[in-house]
Design an enzyme around this catalytic site. Structure first.
Site, PDB file in Angstrom:
ATOM      1  N   ASP A  28      39.817  37.085  47.221  1.00 37.10           N
ATOM      2  CA  ASP A  28      38.608  37.866  47.521  1.00 37.10           C
ATOM      3  C   ASP A  28      38.453  37.919  49.048  1.00 37.10           C
ATOM      4  O   ASP A  28      38.564  36.910  49.736  1.00 37.10           O
ATOM      5  CB  ASP A  28      37.379  37.213  46.880  1.00 37.10           C
ATOM      6  CG  ASP A  28      36.172  38.134  46.869  1.00 37.10           C
ATOM      7  OD1 ASP A  28      35.691  38.467  45.776  1.00 37.10           O
ATOM      8  OD2 ASP A  28      35.705  38.520  47.964  1.00 37.10           O
ATOM      9  N   ILE A  29      38.199  39.114  49.555  1.00 37.05           N
ATOM     10  CA  ILE A  29      38.152  39.323  51.002  1.00 37.05           C
ATOM     11  C   ILE A  29      36.877  38.735  51.627  1.00 37.05           C
ATOM     12  O   ILE A  29      36.822  38.502  52.838  1.00 37.05           O
ATOM     13  CB  ILE A  29      38.271  40.844  51.319  1.00 37.05           C
ATOM     14  CG1 ILE A  29      38.801  41.092  52.725  1.00 37.05           C
ATOM     15  CG2 ILE A  29      36.977  41.581  51.075  1.00 37.05           C
ATOM     16  CD1 ILE A  29      40.229  40.704  52.903  1.00 37.05           C
ATOM     17  N   HIS A  92      37.267  42.459  36.793  1.00 36.04           N
ATOM     18  CA  HIS A  92      37.886  41.385  37.579  1.00 36.04           C
ATOM     19  C   HIS A  92      37.224  40.063  37.252  1.00 36.04           C
ATOM     20  O   HIS A  92      36.007  39.992  37.091  1.00 36.04           O
ATOM     21  CB  HIS A  92      37.820  41.665  39.088  1.00 36.04           C
ATOM     22  CG  HIS A  92      36.472  42.027  39.603  1.00 36.04           C
ATOM     23  ND1 HIS A  92      35.910  43.275  39.413  1.00 36.04           N
ATOM     24  CD2 HIS A  92      35.542  41.310  40.293  1.00 36.04           C
ATOM     25  CE1 HIS A  92      34.717  43.304  39.972  1.00 36.04           C
ATOM     26  NE2 HIS A  92      34.463  42.110  40.505  1.00 36.04           N
ATOM     27  N   HIS A  94      36.398  36.401  38.643  1.00 40.73           N
ATOM     28  CA  HIS A  94      36.311  35.585  39.849  1.00 40.73           C
ATOM     29  C   HIS A  94      36.730  34.157  39.494  1.00 40.73           C
ATOM     30  O   HIS A  94      36.126  33.551  38.600  1.00 40.73           O
ATOM     31  CB  HIS A  94      34.867  35.509  40.365  1.00 40.73           C
ATOM     32  CG  HIS A  94      34.289  36.792  40.869  1.00 40.73           C
ATOM     33  ND1 HIS A  94      34.251  37.119  42.211  1.00 40.73           N
ATOM     34  CD2 HIS A  94      33.706  37.832  40.228  1.00 40.73           C
ATOM     35  CE1 HIS A  94      33.651  38.295  42.365  1.00 40.73           C
ATOM     36  NE2 HIS A  94      33.307  38.750  41.176  1.00 40.73           N
TER      37      HIS A  94
END
Ligand code: AMP
Length: 129
Positions: A28-29, A92, A94
């Protein structure tokens, strides 16, 4: 086309951790905690419970593989898992190395340099079994 599909097609870069024919995992960015990873089906679907049972099971199975590597690569109490999707309407999972509740609550972010992201992705990728 979602931003994650653009990552899958290579249109935009990511810090990739794992990939097979159906799924990709990348960092994750804007991570809650160091090692925060997203596991994404290549088939673009909006909501996780709109997936078929088989696709859902396969997503969980791939997430298991990634979580095991993540737990080895990043010292933590455990790997937390959540599915939100309010920002990016492409399924998605996490996976977040957590030590305290705040690590999984999306109320704090950690800053990593490009070099740190690269080293972290490699360290997790090297531990995929
Ligand atoms: P949500 O849709 O609410 O589950 O949040 C989407 C997540 O995707 C957030 O944690 C973002 O930081 C992350 N994200 C958005 N764009 C990118 C990107 N280009 N590369 C990696 N992670 C991203």
């Amino acid at each position: 086309m979602s931003i994650f599909t653009k990552i899958i097609t290579g249109e935009i870069p990511s810090y990739k951790v794992a990939e097979n024919d159906d799924f990709i995992a990348f960092l994750d960015i804007n991570p809650n905690a160091k090692g925060h990873t997203l596991v994404v089906p290549k088939k673009e679907e909006n909501k996780i419970f709109e997936m078929s049972r088989e696709e859902y099971s396969n997503l969980m199975d791939f997430s298991y593989t990634v979580a095991k590597a993540l737990e080895k690569a990043v010292p933590c109490n455990r790997i937390g898992m959540s599915v939100i999707g309010l920002e990016v309407p492409h399924v998605h999972v996490h996976l977040i190395p957590i030590n305290k509740m705040a690590d999984i609550q999306y109320i704090q972010k950690v800053k990593l340099s490009n070099d740190e992201f690269v080293a972290l992705a490699k360290s997790i990728a090297d531990k995929i079994e």
